[in-house]
Design a protein around this motif. Structure first.
Motif, PDB file in Angstrom:
ATOM      1  N   ALA A  50     -11.274  -6.896 -11.191  1.00 31.25           N
ATOM      2  CA  ALA A  50     -10.971  -7.560  -9.933  1.00 31.25           C
ATOM      3  C   ALA A  50     -11.774  -8.852  -9.847  1.00 31.25           C
ATOM      4  O   ALA A  50     -12.802  -8.997 -10.514  1.00 31.25           O
ATOM      5  CB  ALA A  50     -11.305  -6.642  -8.763  1.00 31.25           C
ATOM      6  N   SER A  89      -1.815  -4.977   1.929  1.00 29.60           N
ATOM      7  CA  SER A  89      -2.092  -3.988   2.989  1.00 29.60           C
ATOM      8  C   SER A  89      -1.071  -4.075   4.104  1.00 29.60           C
ATOM      9  O   SER A  89      -0.235  -4.970   4.137  1.00 29.60           O
ATOM     10  CB  SER A  89      -3.491  -4.218   3.541  1.00 29.60           C
ATOM     11  OG  SER A  89      -3.615  -5.540   4.024  1.00 29.60           O
ATOM     12  N   LYS A 131     -15.737  -9.228 -10.003  1.00 27.51           N
ATOM     13  CA  LYS A 131     -16.298  -7.930 -10.397  1.00 27.51           C
ATOM     14  C   LYS A 131     -16.254  -7.766 -11.901  1.00 27.51           C
ATOM     15  O   LYS A 131     -15.516  -8.458 -12.607  1.00 27.51           O
ATOM     16  CB  LYS A 131     -15.540  -6.788  -9.721  1.00 27.51           C
ATOM     17  CG  LYS A 131     -15.677  -6.773  -8.209  1.00 27.51           C
ATOM     18  CD  LYS A 131     -15.060  -5.517  -7.635  1.00 27.51           C
ATOM     19  CE  LYS A 131     -15.272  -5.442  -6.123  1.00 27.51           C
ATOM     20  NZ  LYS A 131     -14.677  -4.199  -5.539  1.00 27.51           N
ATOM     21  N   LYS A 156      -3.588   1.291  -3.565  1.00 24.34           N
ATOM     22  CA  LYS A 156      -4.400   0.801  -2.460  1.00 24.34           C
ATOM     23  C   LYS A 156      -4.786  -0.652  -2.708  1.00 24.34           C
ATOM     24  O   LYS A 156      -4.813  -1.094  -3.861  1.00 24.34           O
ATOM     25  CB  LYS A 156      -5.671   1.647  -2.341  1.00 24.34           C
ATOM     26  CG  LYS A 156      -5.425   3.133  -2.186  1.00 24.34           C
ATOM     27  CD  LYS A 156      -6.730   3.909  -2.190  1.00 24.34           C
ATOM     28  CE  LYS A 156      -6.500   5.400  -2.049  1.00 24.34           C
ATOM     29  NZ  LYS A 156      -7.768   6.173  -2.049  1.00 24.34           N
ATOM     30  N   PRO A 157      -5.115  -1.401  -1.667  1.00 20.02           N
ATOM     31  CA  PRO A 157      -5.522  -2.797  -1.874  1.00 20.02           C
ATOM     32  C   PRO A 157      -6.686  -2.940  -2.850  1.00 20.02           C
ATOM     33  O   PRO A 157      -6.736  -3.924  -3.605  1.00 20.02           O
ATOM     34  CB  PRO A 157      -5.909  -3.244  -0.462  1.00 20.02           C
ATOM     35  CG  PRO A 157      -5.044  -2.427   0.429  1.00 20.02           C
ATOM     36  CD  PRO A 157      -4.961  -1.083  -0.235  1.00 20.02           C
ATOM     37  N   GLU A 158      -7.580  -1.965  -2.878  1.00 20.63           N
ATOM     38  CA  GLU A 158      -8.718  -2.046  -3.796  1.00 20.63           C
ATOM     39  C   GLU A 158      -8.318  -1.840  -5.260  1.00 20.63           C
ATOM     40  O   GLU A 158      -9.147  -1.992  -6.153  1.00 20.63           O
ATOM     41  CB  GLU A 158      -9.809  -1.046  -3.407  1.00 20.63           C
ATOM     42  CG  GLU A 158      -9.333   0.377  -3.220  1.00 20.63           C
ATOM     43  CD  GLU A 158      -9.059   0.707  -1.761  1.00 20.63           C
ATOM     44  OE1 GLU A 158      -8.472  -0.145  -1.048  1.00 20.63           O
ATOM     45  OE2 GLU A 158      -9.408   1.830  -1.341  1.00 20.63           O
ATOM     46  N   ASP A 159      -7.067  -1.496  -5.515  1.00 22.79           N
ATOM     47  CA  ASP A 159      -6.575  -1.410  -6.889  1.00 22.79           C
ATOM     48  C   ASP A 159      -6.146  -2.769  -7.423  1.00 22.79           C
ATOM     49  O   ASP A 159      -5.820  -2.900  -8.610  1.00 22.79           O
ATOM     50  CB  ASP A 159      -5.390  -0.442  -6.978  1.00 22.79           C
ATOM     51  CG  ASP A 159      -5.757   0.986  -6.643  1.00 22.79           C
ATOM     52  OD1 ASP A 159      -4.974   1.654  -5.946  1.00 22.79           O
ATOM     53  OD2 ASP A 159      -6.837   1.449  -7.097  1.00 22.79           O
ATOM     54  N   THR A 160      -6.136  -3.776  -6.564  1.00 19.83           N
ATOM     55  CA  THR A 160      -5.751  -5.113  -6.991  1.00 19.83           C
ATOM     56  C   THR A 160      -6.695  -5.626  -8.071  1.00 19.83           C
ATOM     57  O   THR A 160      -7.915  -5.646  -7.874  1.00 19.83           O
ATOM     58  CB  THR A 160      -5.758  -6.084  -5.795  1.00 19.83           C
ATOM     59  OG1 THR A 160      -4.747  -5.676  -4.866  1.00 19.83           O
ATOM     60  CG2 THR A 160      -5.489  -7.509  -6.245  1.00 19.83           C
ATOM     61  N   ALA A 161      -6.124  -6.012  -9.205  1.00 19.91           N
ATOM     62  CA  ALA A 161      -6.929  -6.451 -10.343  1.00 19.91           C
ATOM     63  C   ALA A 161      -6.000  -6.879 -11.472  1.00 19.91           C
ATOM     64  O   ALA A 161      -4.788  -6.638 -11.409  1.00 19.91           O
ATOM     65  CB  ALA A 161      -7.837  -5.318 -10.834  1.00 19.91           C
ATOM     66  N   THR A 179       0.835  -1.199   0.000  1.00 22.04           N
ATOM     67  CA  THR A 179       0.000   0.000   0.000  1.00 22.04           C
ATOM     68  C   THR A 179       0.869   1.248   0.000  1.00 22.04           C
ATOM     69  O   THR A 179       1.845   1.337   0.750  1.00 22.04           O
ATOM     70  CB  THR A 179      -0.916   0.008   1.230  1.00 22.04           C
ATOM     71  OG1 THR A 179      -1.805  -1.123   1.164  1.00 22.04           O
ATOM     72  CG2 THR A 179      -1.738   1.278   1.289  1.00 22.04           C
ATOM     73  N   SER A 218     -12.260   6.958  -9.181  1.00 27.72           N
ATOM     74  CA  SER A 218     -11.584   6.151  -8.168  1.00 27.72           C
ATOM     75  C   SER A 218     -10.055   6.239  -8.246  1.00 27.72           C
ATOM     76  O   SER A 218      -9.363   5.880  -7.284  1.00 27.72           O
ATOM     77  CB  SER A 218     -12.006   4.684  -8.283  1.00 27.72           C
ATOM     78  OG  SER A 218     -11.719   4.184  -9.583  1.00 27.72           O
ATOM     79  N   SER A 267      -1.155  -6.483  -7.838  1.00 26.71           N
ATOM     80  CA  SER A 267      -1.600  -6.874  -6.495  1.00 26.71           C
ATOM     81  C   SER A 267      -1.019  -5.905  -5.481  1.00 26.71           C
ATOM     82  O   SER A 267       0.198  -5.645  -5.495  1.00 26.71           O
ATOM     83  CB  SER A 267      -1.158  -8.300  -6.166  1.00 26.71           C
ATOM     84  OG  SER A 267      -1.714  -9.227  -7.081  1.00 26.71           O
TER      85      SER A 267
END
Length: 119
Positions: free
Chosen positions: A38, A119, A41, A84-89, A12, A60, A116
Motif C-alpha cells: 500500500a 468505501s 507502507k 475492505k478499503p484497507e486491502d487497497t494496494a 467494499t 489480516s 482499489s
C-alpha cells in the motif's frame, strides 16, 4: 516471466480474482506467493502456496482471501472476497522457479496489479 491480471476497482464487500501466470523456460515451480504494498507502507506477504498445495494466509486476510494454483498452467490465483478499503494496494506475485534439473531455484516477480477498494 510472471504476468499478473485481475486487478481493478471494487466497492467494499466486493470480490476480485487475481491471476499470475509464469512463462518461459520452466522445469518446475516451488513456492508461489502473493504480496501487497500500500502507499507509504512496506510490502507484506499475503499468502503462500507450496507445489503440493499447502497454504498459509496472513491473519489480516484469513477467511476472506484464498490462494490456489494450477501446476499444469504454471499459474497461481488469489480469490479475494469481502474486500475492505484497507486491502487497497498493488498486489505482486512471486515464484521460485527451477529452469532445469541441474539448476537452482530462482525467485521471479510479477509487475504488480492495482487493487482499489472504495468505501
Amino acid at each position: 516471466q510472471l504476468v499478473e491480471s485481475g486487478g481493478g476497482l471494487v466497492q467494499t464487500g466486493g470480490s476480485l480474482r487475481l491471476s499470475c501466470a509464469a512463462s518461459g523456460t520452466i522445469f518446475t515451480i516451488g513456492v508461489m506467493d502473493w504480496y501487497r504494498q500500500a502507499p507509504g507502507k512496506e510490502r507484506e506477504l499475503v499468502a503462500t502456496i507450496t507445489s503440493g498445495g499447502s497454504t498459509n494466509h496472513a491473519d489480516s486476510v484469513k477467511g476472506r482471501f484464498t490462494i490456489s494454483r494450477d501446476n499444469a498452467k504454471n499459474t497461481v490465483y488469489l480469490q479475494m472476497n469481502n474486500l475492505k478499503p484497507e486491502d487497497t494496494a498493488v498486489y505482486y506475485c512471486d515464484a521460485d522457479v527451477k529452469q532445469s534439473f541441474y539448476s537452482t531455484y530462482q525467485i521471479y516477480w510479477g509487475q504488480g496489479t492495482q487493487v482499489s477498494v472504495s468505501s
